[in-house]
Design a protein around this motif. Structure first.
Motif, short mmCIF file in Angstrom:
data_model
loop_
_atom_site.label_atom_id
_atom_site.label_comp_id
_atom_site.label_asym_id
_atom_site.label_seq_id
_atom_site.Cartn_x
_atom_site.Cartn_y
_atom_site.Cartn_z
N UNK A 156 -13.08 10.97 -6.37
CA UNK A 156 -12.57 11.72 -5.20
C UNK A 156 -11.26 12.43 -5.50
N UNK A 157 -11.12 13.64 -4.93
CA UNK A 157 -9.93 14.46 -5.18
C UNK A 157 -8.65 13.78 -4.69
N UNK A 158 -8.70 13.15 -3.51
CA UNK A 158 -7.47 12.54 -3.00
C UNK A 158 -7.04 11.35 -3.85
N UNK A 159 -8.01 10.56 -4.33
CA UNK A 159 -7.64 9.46 -5.23
C UNK A 159 -6.99 10.02 -6.50
N UNK A 160 -7.55 11.12 -7.01
CA UNK A 160 -7.06 11.71 -8.26
C UNK A 160 -5.63 12.21 -8.08
N UNK A 161 -5.41 13.03 -7.06
CA UNK A 161 -4.08 13.63 -6.88
C UNK A 161 -3.06 12.61 -6.38
N UNK B 45 0.07 2.14 -15.06
CA UNK B 45 -1.19 2.87 -15.20
C UNK B 45 -1.96 2.78 -13.89
N UNK B 46 -2.85 3.76 -13.70
CA UNK B 46 -3.66 3.83 -12.49
C UNK B 46 -5.08 3.40 -12.86
N UNK B 47 -5.67 2.56 -12.03
CA UNK B 47 -7.01 2.02 -12.31
C UNK B 47 -7.85 2.03 -11.05
N UNK B 48 -9.09 2.49 -11.17
CA UNK B 48 -10.00 2.43 -10.01
C UNK B 48 -11.41 2.19 -10.55
N UNK B 49 -12.06 1.15 -10.06
CA UNK B 49 -13.40 0.80 -10.55
C UNK B 49 -14.49 1.31 -9.62
N UNK B 50 -15.59 1.70 -10.22
CA UNK B 50 -16.79 2.10 -9.49
C UNK B 50 -17.81 0.96 -9.59
N UNK C 96 -13.87 1.67 -5.75
CA UNK C 96 -13.19 0.57 -5.06
C UNK C 96 -11.71 0.93 -4.85
N UNK C 97 -10.97 -0.03 -4.32
CA UNK C 97 -9.54 0.11 -4.07
C UNK C 97 -8.80 0.64 -5.30
N UNK D 17 0.84 -1.20 0.00
CA UNK D 17 0.00 0.00 0.00
C UNK D 17 0.88 1.25 0.00
N UNK D 18 0.48 2.26 -0.77
CA UNK D 18 1.18 3.55 -0.74
C UNK D 18 0.60 4.37 0.41
N UNK D 19 1.09 5.59 0.55
CA UNK D 19 0.56 6.47 1.59
C UNK D 19 -0.95 6.59 1.50
N UNK D 20 -1.44 6.71 0.29
CA UNK D 20 -2.87 6.93 0.11
C UNK D 20 -3.59 5.62 -0.15
N UNK D 21 -2.96 4.53 0.28
CA UNK D 21 -3.60 3.23 0.20
C UNK D 21 -3.92 2.80 -1.22
N UNK D 22 -2.97 3.05 -2.10
CA UNK D 22 -3.09 2.56 -3.46
C UNK D 22 -2.36 1.22 -3.54
#
Lengths: 356, 356
Positions: free
Chosen positions: A112-117, A37-42, A48-49, A4-9
């Protein structure tokens, strides 16, 4: 390797890098992608994670709604590296705001802004070798959201995928651009989605643009759909006109994208005591200004191209060649923007964001 | 098992069928797909070997242009089975013509007619058990084309995929439909892509439609973007108004889809000596007709829904309830259309095409 990264990625690093195979001096825009690449599913009503994984093809159902109903929005942004090796983003919060504005108009969930940044920063840390220092070099970042739900009823999806992919870039356009003012085709309607970075807005421009290209024009400057009497934007760029020493550009509306380069240029103009008029721009005024010599410049402004000087336009079967300008605003603003982006000048508006 | 069909389609049959798991009495539109799908790729300037294969998820690059620029068009059509077990298509050449009109507007390559028709027929022969006899049952067919080229420059792709997927269907709408006449949002611009079955046209409608649904209306009837004074279409349906005994519908234009159900109804009206006026339809006229009792019916017409009677509309915060009609045109035309489609009546215009 997953941790996990700082932001739980969740991060799965690529075992190898493709970077050795890339000729950074001969890049075609948008064809080469970095290692991750960055991936996040809704799903089930929530994001989601978030994950970072090796850049790769993905499987989609043939019935995924993006293929049928065009629920797809995107952003364009860039990362820069200064001569000390520090990595910078330019106004990334603006891209986050705008992708959510686009999503809302297409009945898609906000991200979400934190997920984005955090997603951007984690990705850039992994792929920082892909960002080359030097003005003109950048890593083009493409956040996008697509509807993945496998169902072909014509209604908003319940499943989406947010992704960020990254492509190293040199300058987007080479040479001066000749443009056609639209007289028949239109980009967007009042009450439509022209202000959104919606995928369908782009496909709709390709055919009219191909007709313009057959006539020797690289781009179209779109006019309002109702009368074709007012100049709006160029589809991948906002448009500025310099009349004598005044900069003129159309106001944003539900038809015109709220460009980040556009609003940065308006601010830089104010900083430089260049008069700016944000108002409707009649085709007739620009043609008259071209005839009487008061039209000094036209240029496009967008993330990919930064600033593209326009050398000529056609309207009503009449071609207008613009003069070569010394001390062109296009050159000045491009230099100022690039200097801020590359950490070569003061950043008094706080536009730079370091990726640490 | 791979073998060439008559039209040289490579066919790989599914080893098993999912059909036993399907409850044909409780189908949700567009969620269940048959055992096979048709796939044909456009590469190097030409359509490659057409294939039929087991229905399955497919891999796409994250940079596939369909995800970014919305180059995606589709068709909606249906196959029917008569009581003797024969399988029928309804005016399939019209769908072929129209998908190519849509593709051309989005700078996508046209698809050959023999591939289109032979592909449909080969697929229907394989999946014919999925077509249930009985009026109201059908197999919904979804041909579509998407841009697959992995490159995010904003220009037409060089690689595309044409597919046909099939979904068993019952009636699309249940119950009567209440609609809102658009006053703020728009579906399409003059000079835009409203006449095309372009994916982006649909995503653009979802948000305004969700606002309408919050007010208790299932659909929006779109008006012209410039003035909102003329009624156009409903996004998934063309719209007909019955004023006294005359049927009125808007002319097709660059904003309005050339619906196959629409043109079939116009022909059936002529066959039945029902007067038809194809002309602009002012909102003010329809409201006045509702007030004075001359507005007898409104109904939508489209492949998925066939004919959807509309029971009420709202405009300018005024709600108009339509009367219950005996001998409604909606009922009559729906019955005539379904009888032709299901081989229960003469087909004097040659609209049916048997799948042998």
């Amino acid at each position: 390797m997953t941790h996990p990264s700082n932001s739980n990625i969740d991060i799965v690093k690529s075992n190898t890098s493709k970077i050795e195979n890339v000729d950074f001096d001969n890049l075609t825009f948008g064809r080469t992608f970095t290692d991750h690449m960055f991936v996040c599913d809704f799903i089930d009503g929530k994001w989601q994670q978030p994950k970072i994984m090796p850049y790769q093809a993905m499987t989609f159902e043939p019935s995924a709604r993006v293929f049928h109903y065009g629920q797809a929005v995107f952003e364009g942004m860039k990362a820069f590296k200064d001569d000390a090796g520090k990595v910078w983003l330019f106004r990334p919060e603006e891209n986050h705001k705008r992708i959510n504005i686009s999503s809302a108009r297409l009945a898609m969930p906000e991200f979400p802004k934190d997920y984005f940044l955090d997603g951007l920063e984690a990705l850039l840390k992994l792929d920082k070798d892909w960002i080359k220092p030097g003005v003109g070099n950048s890593l083009y970042l493409r956040p996008f959201v697509i509807a993945t739900e496998p169902a072909i009823s014509a209604s908003p999806a319940n499943m989406y995928r947010f992704m960020i992919i990254c492509s190293p870039a040199k300058a987007y356009y080479s040479g001066k651009v000749r443009v056609l003012f639209a007289e028949k085709y239109s980009r967007s309607a009042d009450g439509g989605v022209g202000f959104a970075k919606a995928a369908g807005n782009y496909a709709a421009q390709f055919y009219p643009t191909s007709l313009a290209q057959e006539k020797g024009y690289q781009q179209i400057i779109w006019t309002d759909a109702s009368t074709h009497e007012f100049l709006e934007e160029a589809g991948t760029m906002n448009i500025f006109f310099r009349i004598n020493d005044t900069l003129v550009t159309a106001p944003i509306s539900d038809r015109i994208l709220d460009g980040i380069t556009r609003k940065s240029i308006i601010q830089l103009a104010e900083d430089n005591n260049v008069p700016v008029e944000v108002r409707r721009v009649p085709v007739s005024e620009i043609k008259e200004a071209a005839r009487n010599g008061s039209l000094k410049e036209i240029f496009g402004a967008g993330t990919a191209a930064v600033i593209s000087p326009i050398s000529a336009f056609e309207h009503g079967n009449e071609v207008f060649e613009l003069p070569e300008m010394e001390n062109a605003y296009a050159t000045m603003f491009k230099k100022e923007l690039l200097n801020i982006q590359h950490n070569l000048s003061d950043d008094k508006h706080g536009w730079r964001r370091e990726v640490k």
